[in-house]
Design a protein around this motif. Sequence first.
Motif, PDB file in Angstrom:
ATOM      1  N   TYR A 285      38.614  36.374  48.996  1.00  0.00           N
ATOM      2  CA  TYR A 285      39.916  36.400  48.348  1.00  0.00           C
ATOM      3  C   TYR A 285      41.054  36.352  49.361  1.00  0.00           C
TER       4      TYR A 285
ATOM      5  N   ARG B 196      44.245  32.056  43.966  1.00  0.00           N
ATOM      6  CA  ARG B 196      44.277  33.445  43.496  1.00  0.00           C
ATOM      7  C   ARG B 196      44.720  33.515  42.037  1.00  0.00           C
TER       8      ARG B 196
ATOM      9  N   GLU C 231      41.826  32.532  39.924  1.00  0.00           N
ATOM     10  CA  GLU C 231      40.828  33.604  39.890  1.00  0.00           C
ATOM     11  C   GLU C 231      41.300  34.751  39.006  1.00  0.00           C
TER      12      GLU C 231
ATOM     13  N   LEU D  66      39.329  36.213  35.794  1.00  0.00           N
ATOM     14  CA  LEU D  66      38.957  37.622  35.734  1.00  0.00           C
ATOM     15  C   LEU D  66      39.598  38.321  34.530  1.00  0.00           C
TER      16      LEU D  66
ATOM     17  N   GLU E 107      28.137  40.966  43.212  1.00  0.00           N
ATOM     18  CA  GLU E 107      29.417  40.631  42.600  1.00  0.00           C
ATOM     19  C   GLU E 107      30.626  40.923  43.494  1.00  0.00           C
ATOM     20  N   LEU E 108      30.484  41.787  44.474  1.00  0.00           N
ATOM     21  CA  LEU E 108      31.619  42.117  45.334  1.00  0.00           C
ATOM     22  C   LEU E 108      31.511  41.500  46.722  1.00  0.00           C
TER      23      LEU E 108
ATOM     24  N   CYS F  42      33.124  38.203  47.518  1.00  0.00           N
ATOM     25  CA  CYS F  42      34.591  38.152  47.398  1.00  0.00           C
ATOM     26  C   CYS F  42      35.295  38.475  48.708  1.00  0.00           C
TER      27      CYS F  42
ATOM     28  N   ILE G  41      36.941  43.137  50.122  1.00  0.00           N
ATOM     29  CA  ILE G  41      37.720  43.860  49.111  1.00  0.00           C
ATOM     30  C   ILE G  41      37.093  45.214  48.775  1.00  0.00           C
TER      31      ILE G  41
ATOM     32  N   CYS H 194      32.640  46.150  38.645  1.00  0.00           N
ATOM     33  CA  CYS H 194      32.868  45.063  39.605  1.00  0.00           C
ATOM     34  C   CYS H 194      33.993  44.140  39.151  1.00  0.00           C
TER      35      CYS H 194
ATOM     36  N   ARG I 165      37.461  43.575  41.311  1.00  0.00           N
ATOM     37  CA  ARG I 165      37.929  42.236  41.671  1.00  0.00           C
ATOM     38  C   ARG I 165      39.323  41.965  41.093  1.00  0.00           C
TER      39      ARG I 165
ATOM     40  N   VAL J 195      42.738  41.136  43.288  1.00  0.00           N
ATOM     41  CA  VAL J 195      43.521  39.907  43.159  1.00  0.00           C
ATOM     42  C   VAL J 195      44.953  40.223  42.748  1.00  0.00           C
TER      43      VAL J 195
END
Length: 425
Positions: free
Chosen positions: A1, A9, A12, A16, A329-330, A333, A336, A409, A413, A417
């Motif tokens: 990210y 961004r 995304e 999300l 899932e993290l 990215c 973060i 998660c 995220r 963002v």
Amino acid sequence: YADYTRSERCAEYAALQEQYDAWKAKKLSLNMARGKPSRTQLDMVSGILTVLQSPEDCFDGALDVRNYGELTGIPSAKRLFAELLGVTPSQVLVGGNASLNLMYDLIAKAWTHGLLHSPRPWSQEPVVRFLCPAPGYDRHFRVSQSFGMELIPIAMTPDGPDMDAVEAAVRDPAVKGIWCVPKYSNPQGIVYSDAVVDRLAALRPAAPDFALMWDNAYCLHEVYGEFVPFRDMLTLCREAGNADMVYEFASTSKITFPGAGVSALACSEAMMKYICKRFSVMIISYDKMNQLRHVRFLKNKEGVLAHMAKHRRRLVPCFDAVKTAFNEELTPCGDIAHWTNPKGGYFISLYVMPGCAKRVAQLCKECGLTLTGAGSAYPYHKDPDDSHLRIAPTYPSLDEVETASDLLCVCVRLAAVEKLLTEKD
């Protein structure tokens, strides 16, 4: 990210937000706030309810446990805790269902009467300060805070409390103690290193009544692998010339029933005599029938470890589910979030992007997932980075843990963002 362009961004964030809205529409009710055993784990202990069935069952040797007396506990329970903690029965007081109650009572007696080596009751001191390794156990901090003590944060390292900071702080005679969870610390799962333990045992506090509050809550609570012994702090303190400094606590709260377990306090014989003098004013004895039930059910250290192996079989999949979700899932990215990988205890510490922990907790709450409040693991609930979240994967079912982890998660995220979009490119 961090490497995304602003347009990436924004895209995304939109994706999300769509996922988040879908989660919100499910109207979930999930809870990973407290480190509670699951229903499955409680059912493992059902046999404890039937070990005493007749008057003849209520004797510990010649002692009738139904009657008054034995403030420090029945002999067999003292022997059991002594075996578990690596101390002697004469150093053990077996209490009621909560070790937190023993901790509070000890601090309360220090406040009203002082401890064995106190020049005066703590309430008569101009100021009382207590060291709080952080992140740490929120209820420890609340005990000290409830008496008006000043809480002094001490940073935690991978080996335990920052001992340079501890040794500097105890030069102040107003510093009366430190809270410690030495094995699988709450909430990071850190095991204090031998070097840290040795330095704690050898402290030279300016306060003659300094209290090393040694909460060994997870001394038997491996999640991965077999039982790992931990050093006896009472012996180490005695050898360092600090026999009366340490107060060790433990309980069966996450071994049998959290609401109906047995607790213990271990300390030097001299301090035990003093504590009994103070405690005898408020109680004649704790629940000796419950102490006997536990001894009959658990039997000995070998029996306790066999029982803990059953707990592990329930806990491993839950811890794995959280870490799998984080990794899948993290990790992709970028930077973060990061998290601990404890070998035991009851928690995983999740560190999100600084400035985002409260936002993550809010997003989770709005979707029906309750977490421990952001900042709760710090004195006064003030996480200087607003980054830490304590994750407790033990109480929900495995399916619920998997669902909660996926939702968490998405919230991590989304919060990241959002923050990046508010920063200047």
